[in-house]
Scaffold this active site. Structure first.
Site, PDB file in Angstrom:
ATOM      1  N   ALA A  13     -37.807  26.502   4.506  1.00  0.00           N
ATOM      2  CA  ALA A  13     -37.498  27.725   5.047  1.00  0.00           C
ATOM      3  C   ALA A  13     -36.558  28.479   4.086  1.00  0.00           C
ATOM      4  CB  ALA A  13     -36.933  27.490   6.508  1.00  0.00           C
ATOM      5  N   ALA A  14     -36.710  28.428   2.867  1.00  0.00           N
ATOM      6  CA  ALA A  14     -35.800  29.120   2.281  1.00  0.00           C
ATOM      7  C   ALA A  14     -36.071  30.544   1.745  1.00  0.00           C
ATOM      8  CB  ALA A  14     -35.342  28.328   0.982  1.00  0.00           C
ATOM      9  N   ARG A  19     -42.773  40.052   3.360  1.00  0.00           N
ATOM     10  CA  ARG A  19     -43.879  40.645   4.069  1.00  0.00           C
ATOM     11  C   ARG A  19     -43.616  41.176   5.497  1.00  0.00           C
ATOM     12  NH1 ARG A  19     -48.106  36.506   1.515  1.00  0.00           N
ATOM     13  NH2 ARG A  19     -46.216  35.108   1.549  1.00  0.00           N
ATOM     14  N   GLU A 165     -53.788  28.215  -6.754  1.00  0.00           N
ATOM     15  CA  GLU A 165     -53.134  29.316  -6.204  1.00  0.00           C
ATOM     16  C   GLU A 165     -54.176  30.450  -6.347  1.00  0.00           C
ATOM     17  OE1 GLU A 165     -50.334  29.594  -3.828  1.00  0.00           O
ATOM     18  OE2 GLU A 165     -51.093  27.517  -3.992  1.00  0.00           O
ATOM     19  N   ASN A 180     -55.413  25.148   1.432  1.00  0.00           N
ATOM     20  CA  ASN A 180     -54.374  24.389   1.370  1.00  0.00           C
ATOM     21  C   ASN A 180     -53.493  24.861   2.728  1.00  0.00           C
ATOM     22  OD1 ASN A 180     -51.604  22.813   1.186  1.00  0.00           O
ATOM     23  ND2 ASN A 180     -51.096  24.164  -0.461  1.00  0.00           N
ATOM     24  N   LYS A 361     -26.818  41.516  41.324  1.00  0.00           N
ATOM     25  CA  LYS A 361     -25.958  40.711  40.293  1.00  0.00           C
ATOM     26  C   LYS A 361     -24.918  40.024  40.627  1.00  0.00           C
ATOM     27  CE  LYS A 361     -22.448  41.847  38.740  1.00  0.00           C
ATOM     28  NZ  LYS A 361     -20.804  42.456  38.043  1.00  0.00           N
ATOM     29  N   TYR A 376     -27.336  48.228  46.032  1.00  0.00           N
ATOM     30  CA  TYR A 376     -26.998  47.630  44.989  1.00  0.00           C
ATOM     31  C   TYR A 376     -25.995  46.611  45.464  1.00  0.00           C
ATOM     32  CZ  TYR A 376     -23.900  45.936  41.128  1.00  0.00           C
ATOM     33  OH  TYR A 376     -23.468  45.252  40.418  1.00  0.00           O
ATOM     34  N   ASN A 387     -28.516  41.048  57.856  1.00  0.00           N
ATOM     35  CA  ASN A 387     -29.417  42.030  57.366  1.00  0.00           C
ATOM     36  C   ASN A 387     -28.484  42.956  56.880  1.00  0.00           C
ATOM     37  OD1 ASN A 387     -32.392  43.101  57.862  1.00  0.00           O
ATOM     38  ND2 ASN A 387     -30.821  44.599  57.914  1.00  0.00           N
ATOM     39  N   TYR A 397     -16.607  47.605  41.418  1.00  0.00           N
ATOM     40  CA  TYR A 397     -15.682  48.059  40.355  1.00  0.00           C
ATOM     41  C   TYR A 397     -14.945  49.079  40.559  1.00  0.00           C
ATOM     42  CZ  TYR A 397     -15.197  48.929  35.178  1.00  0.00           C
ATOM     43  OH  TYR A 397     -14.574  49.271  33.849  1.00  0.00           O
TER      44      TYR A 397
HETATM   45  C1  UD1 Z   1     -48.215  28.486   0.140  1.00  0.00           C
HETATM   46  C2  UD1 Z   1     -49.018  27.544  -0.980  1.00  0.00           C
HETATM   47  C3  UD1 Z   1     -50.546  27.806  -0.695  1.00  0.00           C
HETATM   48  C4  UD1 Z   1     -50.924  27.536   0.743  1.00  0.00           C
HETATM   49  C5  UD1 Z   1     -50.202  28.332   1.735  1.00  0.00           C
HETATM   50  C6  UD1 Z   1     -50.174  28.401   3.077  1.00  0.00           C
HETATM   51  C7  UD1 Z   1     -47.566  27.086  -2.903  1.00  0.00           C
HETATM   52  C8  UD1 Z   1     -47.185  27.152  -4.046  1.00  0.00           C
HETATM   53  N1  UD1 Z   1     -48.639  27.775  -2.173  1.00  0.00           N
HETATM   54  O1  UD1 Z   1     -48.270  29.734  -0.247  1.00  0.00           O
HETATM   55  O2  UD1 Z   1     -51.229  26.846  -1.634  1.00  0.00           O
HETATM   56  O3  UD1 Z   1     -52.316  27.977   0.921  1.00  0.00           O
HETATM   57  O4  UD1 Z   1     -48.694  28.167   1.537  1.00  0.00           O
HETATM   58  O5  UD1 Z   1     -49.638  28.907   3.789  1.00  0.00           O
HETATM   59  O6  UD1 Z   1     -46.922  26.169  -2.276  1.00  0.00           O
HETATM   60  N2  UD1 Z   1     -40.449  28.655   0.351  1.00  0.00           N
HETATM   61  C9  UD1 Z   1     -39.067  27.942  -0.072  1.00  0.00           C
HETATM   62  N3  UD1 Z   1     -38.480  28.180  -1.412  1.00  0.00           N
HETATM   63  C10 UD1 Z   1     -39.307  28.977  -2.279  1.00  0.00           C
HETATM   64  C11 UD1 Z   1     -40.372  29.487  -2.108  1.00  0.00           C
HETATM   65  C12 UD1 Z   1     -40.970  29.338  -0.632  1.00  0.00           C
HETATM   66  O7  UD1 Z   1     -38.278  27.425   0.810  1.00  0.00           O
HETATM   67  O8  UD1 Z   1     -38.603  28.732  -3.454  1.00  0.00           O
HETATM   68  C13 UD1 Z   1     -40.719  28.234   1.586  1.00  0.00           C
HETATM   69  C14 UD1 Z   1     -40.992  29.585   2.515  1.00  0.00           C
HETATM   70  O9  UD1 Z   1     -39.811  29.971   3.104  1.00  0.00           O
HETATM   71  C15 UD1 Z   1     -42.120  29.171   3.392  1.00  0.00           C
HETATM   72  C16 UD1 Z   1     -42.749  28.093   2.616  1.00  0.00           C
HETATM   73  O10 UD1 Z   1     -42.028  27.669   1.558  1.00  0.00           O
HETATM   74  O11 UD1 Z   1     -41.631  28.487   4.657  1.00  0.00           O
HETATM   75  C17 UD1 Z   1     -44.225  28.580   1.947  1.00  0.00           C
HETATM   76  O12 UD1 Z   1     -43.847  29.709   1.086  1.00  0.00           O
HETATM   77  P1  UD1 Z   1     -44.811  30.961   1.012  1.00  0.00           P
HETATM   78  O13 UD1 Z   1     -44.117  31.949   0.209  1.00  0.00           O
HETATM   79  O14 UD1 Z   1     -45.277  31.319   2.548  1.00  0.00           O
HETATM   80  O15 UD1 Z   1     -45.942  30.367   0.378  1.00  0.00           O
HETATM   81  P2  UD1 Z   1     -47.485  31.194   0.319  1.00  0.00           P
HETATM   82  O16 UD1 Z   1     -47.571  32.242  -0.768  1.00  0.00           O
HETATM   83  O17 UD1 Z   1     -48.009  31.047   1.615  1.00  0.00           O
HETATM   84 CA    CA Z   2     -46.778  31.312   3.834  1.00  0.00          CA
END
Ligand code: UD1
Ligand code: CA
Length: 503
Positions: A13-14, A19, A165, A180, A361, A376, A387, A397
């Site tokens: 989640a980094a 987008r 990819e 994937n 409230k 109110y 009633n 207030y």
């Molecule tokens: C990735 C996969 C792809 C797959 C797709 C599915 C890779 C290279 N590609 O692509 O094969 O089909 O997911 O949804 O893995 N993140 C980090 N650090 C980073 C980059 C990403 O924590 O440096 C996290 C993002 O926050 C996200 C997850 O990794 O939660 C996936 O990254 P995202 O950029 O969405 O990958 P996709 O291009 O979707």
């Molecule tokens: Ca993704």
């Protein structure tokens, strides 16, 4: 398949989620009342990992605390620069090794942006992976439109050899429709070794986690795919259109589940129910209903049409029509609406009523008590069976502080009253129409504050000569329809409403 307990689930989640074009981090966007990552964490906890490692980077001051709120013992691995999913897992492995002293066992990796992934599916993945004794098992899906995803490559025997990819794919590779999901089960020791060997020699110049698959294949380890038919579980939301699509699908699934459990949903396309809502059998949801947060609805209650209730508790058999409520409790058999606004701290007793154009409230309205029209009621306690007349305003207030109003049991207050708080109206007391209650009314007393009515004869013709008003008055006088006997000055203006009857 019995699944072993993974040593860790790693949630990525980094990324910034550019987008989404949002100041809110991608994984924090809500889907059916929970953040995307909230759904992912729920699924992750289902497989009972010894450690939950979340990789945070972009917006980590938002994302980190949000994760810890749901999983207080999560390990946060900080990825300073977002150099790719492979790099992110390397950071996670370092954190896991430091905390657990080992990377041995099954390590599940998933992204923070696949909110429909179910815990049961992850368990099945882990079970399949362990049973087959593989180094890597990739969760895959066959989709009609694979663009944007990494493609799963297999050799002549059907064995998985690599993931490529889209940006690096040849036209033949791009034509592959098995994608994937970015969810994997790994042998932890293998993963720790392999992520250190990934290069960034590709179209994006990033360290791709997907390269671990070809590394495993090249080393002669067992690699496999676990394919799910329910494709939507693997879908990631990268932009707001995908987010809305996934939310609609999750909502459909939530409604399906409740309908199978005995809830009537008249129009599933206009009904929204959050993930953490609870409904009992024989609840009816009419069109245009949104039940949000941790709303709970008991059996035989009817909600709608057109209601939004957030964190509201609705009692058995209650009816709520075209109303908005938040952090409120509606008693069994009570009735609310149409057009009521229940703000936080509203508690309506069993069989009570909050009627049309009434705002409440921080108000306790007792069993069988009624506030039927245009009122109110704030910072107040209304006793059982009381009633409240139409058009009553609690002036809670004074411009500086809020004060409380108490009305006792079985009181009857007149229409168009103002209760100037702090004030107390006793049990069985009454007030006349138009009363401004500034001082306490003892139990059983009648309070009136409107003065006797004054009538000034002939005023219109003298003061508004030449107007239609004056002409009407003159005609009435000449017709003799003005017998000029006006009503006796009354202490009590009339209520004008059966339910707001003053004595
Ligand atoms: C990735 C996969 C792809 C797959 C797709 C599915 C890779 C290279 N590609 O692509 O094969 O089909 O997911 O949804 O893995 N993140 C980090 N650090 C980073 C980059 C990403 O924590 O440096 C996290 C993002 O926050 C996200 C997850 O990794 O939660 C996936 O990254 P995202 O950029 O969405 O990958 P996709 O291009 O979707
Ligand atoms: Ca993704």
């Amino acid at each position: 398949m019995s699944a072993p307990r993974p040593v860790a689930v790693v949630v990525l989640a980094a990324g910034s989620g550019t987008r989404m074009r949002s100041k809110t981090m991608k994984v924090l966007h809500p889907v059916c009342g929970r953040s995307m990552i909230g759904h992912v964490l729920t699924a992750a906890l289902h497989v009972e990992p010894e450690h939950l490692v979340a990789v945070v980077g972009h917006g980590r001051e938002q994302v980190g605390p949000h994760i810890l709120e749901q999983v207080p013992d999560a390990l946060l691995a900080v990825q300073e620069t977002q150099d790719g999913t492979g790099h992110a897992v390397r950071v996670a492995i370092d954190t896991l090794r430091a905390a657990a002293g080992t990377t041995e066992g099954v390590v599940v990796v998933m992204s923070g942006d696949t909110p429909l992934m179910r815990g049961e599916t992850l368990s099945d993945l882990v079970g399949d992976h362990a049973q087959a004794g593989r180094a890597v098992t990739v969760l895959t899906a066959e989709v009609p439109e694979p663009s944007g995803y990494g493609r799963v490559l297999r050799d002549g025997t059907g064995a998985v050899t690599a993931i490529v990819e889209e940006k690096d794919a040849t036209p033949e590779q791009a034509a592959v429709r098995e994608i994937n999901s970015s969810i994997y089960a790994f042998d932890g020791s293998f993963l720790a070794d392999a992520v250190a060997r990934i290069s960034n020699d590709n179209a994006k110049g990033e360290y791709y986690l997907t390269d671990v698959v070809s590394i495993a294949h090249g080393d002669g380890h067992a690699v496999g795919a676990f394919r799910v038919d329910d494709v939507v579980q693997t879908e990631g939301a990268n932009d707001r259109a995908q987010l809305a699509g996934l939310a609609a699908e999750l909502n459909r699934r939530i409604l399906d589940r409740w309908m199978r459990d005995g809830v009537t949903v008249v129009d599933p396309t206009t009904t929204w129910v959050d993930s953490d809502v609870t409904l009992e059998a024989d609840v009816t949801l009419l069109p245009g209903v949104q039940l949000l947060g941790t709303t709970v609805v008991a059996e035989d209650a009817v909600i709608g049409p057109d209601c939004t209730l957030k964190d509201v508790e609705v009692g058995r058999g209650a009816h709520v029509v075209r109303s908005h409520g938040e952090l409120a409790v509606i008693g069994a058999g009570a009735s609310v609406g149409p057009f009521s606004y229940l703000r936080p701290g509203t508690e309506l007793g069993a069989g009570g009523k909050i009627g049309g154009f009434v705002e409440t409230k921080n108000a306790r309205i007792g069993d069988g008590a009624k506030v039927p029209h245009l009122s109110y009621i704030g910072d107040a306690e209304i006793g059982e069976g009381t009633n409240i007349g139409a058009g009553t305003i609690v002036a809670n207030y004074d411009g500086q502080a809020k004060h409380r109003t108490t009305v006792g049991r079985h009181a009857r207050t007149g229409s168009n009253n103002t209760f100037v708080a702090p004030v107390e109206i006793g049990d069985g007391a009454a007030t006349g129409g138009g009363t401004v209650v500034r001082e306490d009314v003892p139990p059983g007393a009648l309070a009136v504050s409107a003065g006797p009515q004054r009538v000034i004869e002939g005023w219109t013709e003298r003061r508004r000569p030449g107007t239609a008003m004056a002409e009407a008055a003159r005609a009435a006088r000449e017709d003799g329809r003005d017998d000029s006997s006006h009503t006796e000055p009354s202490e009590l203006a009339h209520d004008g409403d059966a339910e707001g009857q003053s004595p």
